[in-house]
Write an enzyme that holds these catalytic residues in place. Sequence first.
Site, PDB file in Angstrom:
ATOM      1  N   ARG A 161       0.794  -1.244  -0.044  1.00 38.17           N
ATOM      2  CA  ARG A 161      -0.049  -0.011  -0.047  1.00 38.17           C
ATOM      3  C   ARG A 161       1.115   1.337  -0.002  1.00 38.17           C
ATOM      4  O   ARG A 161       0.399   2.211   0.583  1.00 38.17           O
ATOM      5  CB  ARG A 161      -0.828   0.123   1.293  1.00 38.17           C
ATOM      6  CG  ARG A 161      -1.792  -1.165   1.357  1.00 38.17           C
ATOM      7  CD  ARG A 161      -2.813  -1.174   0.379  1.00 38.17           C
ATOM      8  NE  ARG A 161      -3.961  -2.084   0.720  1.00 38.17           N
ATOM      9  CZ  ARG A 161      -3.630  -3.632   0.273  1.00 38.17           C
ATOM     10  NH1 ARG A 161      -2.680  -3.783  -0.423  1.00 38.17           N
ATOM     11  NH2 ARG A 161      -4.510  -4.608   0.835  1.00 38.17           N
ATOM     12  N   SER A 228     -10.649   1.073   4.850  1.00 38.20           N
ATOM     13  CA  SER A 228      -9.660   0.804   5.907  1.00 38.20           C
ATOM     14  C   SER A 228      -8.949   2.112   6.276  1.00 38.20           C
ATOM     15  O   SER A 228      -8.619   2.614   5.493  1.00 38.20           O
ATOM     16  CB  SER A 228      -8.747  -0.276   5.357  1.00 38.20           C
ATOM     17  OG  SER A 228      -9.284  -1.210   4.865  1.00 38.20           O
ATOM     18  N   GLU A 324      -4.113   4.540   6.649  1.00 31.65           N
ATOM     19  CA  GLU A 324      -4.002   4.557   5.135  1.00 31.65           C
ATOM     20  C   GLU A 324      -4.511   5.590   4.687  1.00 31.65           C
ATOM     21  O   GLU A 324      -4.369   6.366   3.571  1.00 31.65           O
ATOM     22  CB  GLU A 324      -4.978   3.143   4.828  1.00 31.65           C
ATOM     23  CG  GLU A 324      -4.922   3.202   3.535  1.00 31.65           C
ATOM     24  CD  GLU A 324      -5.614   1.576   3.092  1.00 31.65           C
ATOM     25  OE1 GLU A 324      -5.171   0.622   3.573  1.00 31.65           O
ATOM     26  OE2 GLU A 324      -6.469   1.643   2.000  1.00 31.65           O
TER      27      GLU A 324
HETATM   28  P1  NAP Z   1      -9.667 -10.856   4.965  1.00 29.71           P
HETATM   29  O1  NAP Z   1     -10.038 -11.547   3.910  1.00 29.71           O
HETATM   30  O2  NAP Z   1     -10.764 -10.968   6.197  1.00 29.71           O
HETATM   31  O3  NAP Z   1      -8.465 -10.714   5.683  1.00 29.71           O
HETATM   32  C1  NAP Z   1      -7.987 -10.182   6.716  1.00 29.71           C
HETATM   33  C2  NAP Z   1      -6.618  -9.634   6.500  1.00 29.71           C
HETATM   34  O4  NAP Z   1      -5.694 -10.591   6.471  1.00 29.71           O
HETATM   35  C3  NAP Z   1      -6.346  -8.793   5.338  1.00 29.71           C
HETATM   36  O5  NAP Z   1      -6.261  -7.256   5.654  1.00 29.71           O
HETATM   37  C4  NAP Z   1      -5.464  -9.220   4.455  1.00 29.71           C
HETATM   38  O6  NAP Z   1      -4.391  -8.462   4.317  1.00 29.71           O
HETATM   39  C5  NAP Z   1      -4.767 -10.274   5.213  1.00 29.71           C
HETATM   40  N1  NAP Z   1      -4.891 -11.725   4.522  1.00 29.71           N
HETATM   41  C6  NAP Z   1      -5.998 -12.464   4.378  1.00 29.71           C
HETATM   42  N2  NAP Z   1      -5.709 -13.635   3.542  1.00 29.71           N
HETATM   43  C7  NAP Z   1      -4.559 -13.430   2.855  1.00 29.71           C
HETATM   44  C8  NAP Z   1      -3.763 -14.215   2.356  1.00 29.71           C
HETATM   45  N3  NAP Z   1      -4.116 -15.444   1.827  1.00 29.71           N
HETATM   46  N4  NAP Z   1      -2.597 -13.714   2.002  1.00 29.71           N
HETATM   47  C9  NAP Z   1      -2.054 -12.645   2.616  1.00 29.71           C
HETATM   48  N5  NAP Z   1      -2.545 -11.743   3.455  1.00 29.71           N
HETATM   49  C10 NAP Z   1      -4.141 -12.078   3.877  1.00 29.71           C
HETATM   50  O7  NAP Z   1      -9.942  -9.030   4.679  1.00 29.71           O
HETATM   51  P2  NAP Z   1     -11.256  -8.182   4.394  1.00 29.71           P
HETATM   52  O8  NAP Z   1     -11.014  -7.002   5.464  1.00 29.71           O
HETATM   53  O9  NAP Z   1     -12.145  -8.967   4.098  1.00 29.71           O
HETATM   54  O10 NAP Z   1     -10.449  -7.666   2.897  1.00 29.71           O
HETATM   55  C11 NAP Z   1     -10.539  -8.190   1.756  1.00 29.71           C
HETATM   56  C12 NAP Z   1      -9.425  -7.738   1.049  1.00 29.71           C
HETATM   57  O11 NAP Z   1      -9.819  -6.421   0.420  1.00 29.71           O
HETATM   58  C13 NAP Z   1      -8.043  -7.434   1.550  1.00 29.71           C
HETATM   59  O12 NAP Z   1      -6.923  -7.528   0.683  1.00 29.71           O
HETATM   60  C14 NAP Z   1      -7.991  -5.848   1.989  1.00 29.71           C
HETATM   61  O13 NAP Z   1      -6.685  -5.124   1.942  1.00 29.71           O
HETATM   62  C15 NAP Z   1      -8.806  -5.246   0.846  1.00 29.71           C
HETATM   63  N6  NAP Z   1      -9.752  -4.073   0.972  1.00 29.71           N
HETATM   64  C16 NAP Z   1      -8.814  -2.756   1.278  1.00 29.71           C
HETATM   65  C17 NAP Z   1      -9.978  -1.934   1.513  1.00 29.71           C
HETATM   66  C18 NAP Z   1      -8.955  -0.600   1.852  1.00 29.71           C
HETATM   67  O14 NAP Z   1      -9.828   0.353   2.132  1.00 29.71           O
HETATM   68  N7  NAP Z   1      -7.855  -0.343   1.608  1.00 29.71           N
HETATM   69  C19 NAP Z   1     -11.118  -1.952   1.764  1.00 29.71           C
HETATM   70  C20 NAP Z   1     -11.658  -3.195   1.781  1.00 29.71           C
HETATM   71  C21 NAP Z   1     -11.035  -4.370   1.310  1.00 29.71           C
HETATM   72  P3  NAP Z   1      -4.449  -7.325   3.140  1.00 29.71           P
HETATM   73  O15 NAP Z   1      -5.222  -6.254   3.337  1.00 29.71           O
HETATM   74  O16 NAP Z   1      -2.862  -7.154   2.892  1.00 29.71           O
HETATM   75  O17 NAP Z   1      -4.810  -8.008   1.949  1.00 29.71           O
END
Ligand code: NAP
Length: 328
Positions: A161, A228, A324
């Site tokens: 990020r 986030s 972020e």
């Molecule tokens: P999730 O799938 O419940 O996972 C929780 C956290 O664990 C995430 O933040 C993700 O990191 C990490 N994670 C899960 N599985 C992983 C894997 N196989 N390898 C590496 N890291 C893993 O997360 P969630 O909150 O529902 O979000 C899903 C994805 O959408 C994530 O990638 C998240 O970053 C992205 N997202 C970003 C935003 C934003 O505002 N930036 C908003 C919504 C969703 P990472 O965040 O590094 O992927």
Amino acid sequence: MLEISENVVLAPYTTFRLGGRAKFFARIKTAGELLDALSFAREKKLNVFILGGGSNVLFDDAGFDGLVIKIEIGGIEFQDETVIAGAGEDWDALVERAIEKNLWGIENLSGIPGTAGAAPMQNIGAYGQELSQVLLWLEALDTANGEVRRFENKECGFGYRASRFKQETGRFVVLRAAVRLRADGEPNLSYRDLFRRELRTLPEIRRAVLEIRSSKFPDLAKEGTAGSFFLNPVVSPQKAAELAARFPGLPQFPAQNGTKISLAWLLDHGLRLKGERAGGARVFERQPLVIVADKNASAHDTRALAERIKKEVREKTEIELEEEVRVL
Ligand code: NAP
């Protein structure tokens, strides 16, 4: 001809729907207009803020005492497996167009709010895909000398990020970005939410990602948020082991410079902060990384809540959280 407005309310230009007035406000559609806006700011000795879709910013209640430049450079052009997008194009519209053309590489990045130009700033990522894996090059205006410069992927300083453009905030303004897609890709279902499903085609993956996102994240039409609020912390393996012993079940993942821990899990199960409030701002019930602002919330409430979360995490884990969202 560049038009500059005065005393413009900023809230409607951000997904948080918070913030006072900008002293000056300009929409720019070309690099030439951007240069004009920057010279206006220079002559008047104004601070400048570059705004895209407003999905990653928290303006102050007092507004912005300077010039806000909203980037509205348009154009989406496909050349075989490459797509070149103007910085003001909506990111998700670009993903949709790529999928219509049966091109792989950004389908897991469906539904991310914001513009194509803002995407490389923070190297957007979701569900195991990151922009840095597919970005070919981008063109940016260097505000230090007014020159347009092309950055190849390797020159963008991408990290988790992060990018050199985010590090040197305000110096480079992205004008266009080129993304290399593939006609012969395959599904990346490495994230828990996706791998349990039978997803084969691009439209199926897009639909699933949009569905998951809308079940976990607030509806932007109804509530103010910038997604986030904090980054997942990346800590040393020793620190990760210590945290795992104190918080059994804390999800951890290998990252570039250490071990990434799930902040959402820590805030929820470790520190019980889900539903925590400050005035009209609250930690979102379904995803505690997200701060939501009610209709009557202020930027002050939102900042106060973020500070409380940071303090709690610092005191309980000695981790210094990084926002972020850009907080002004
Ligand atoms: P999730 O799938 O419940 O996972 C929780 C956290 O664990 C995430 O933040 C993700 O990191 C990490 N994670 C899960 N599985 C992983 C894997 N196989 N390898 C590496 N890291 C893993 O997360 P969630 O909150 O529902 O979000 C899903 C994805 O959408 C994530 O990638 C998240 O970053 C992205 N997202 C970003 C935003 C934003 O505002 N930036 C908003 C919504 C969703 P990472 O965040 O590094 O992927």
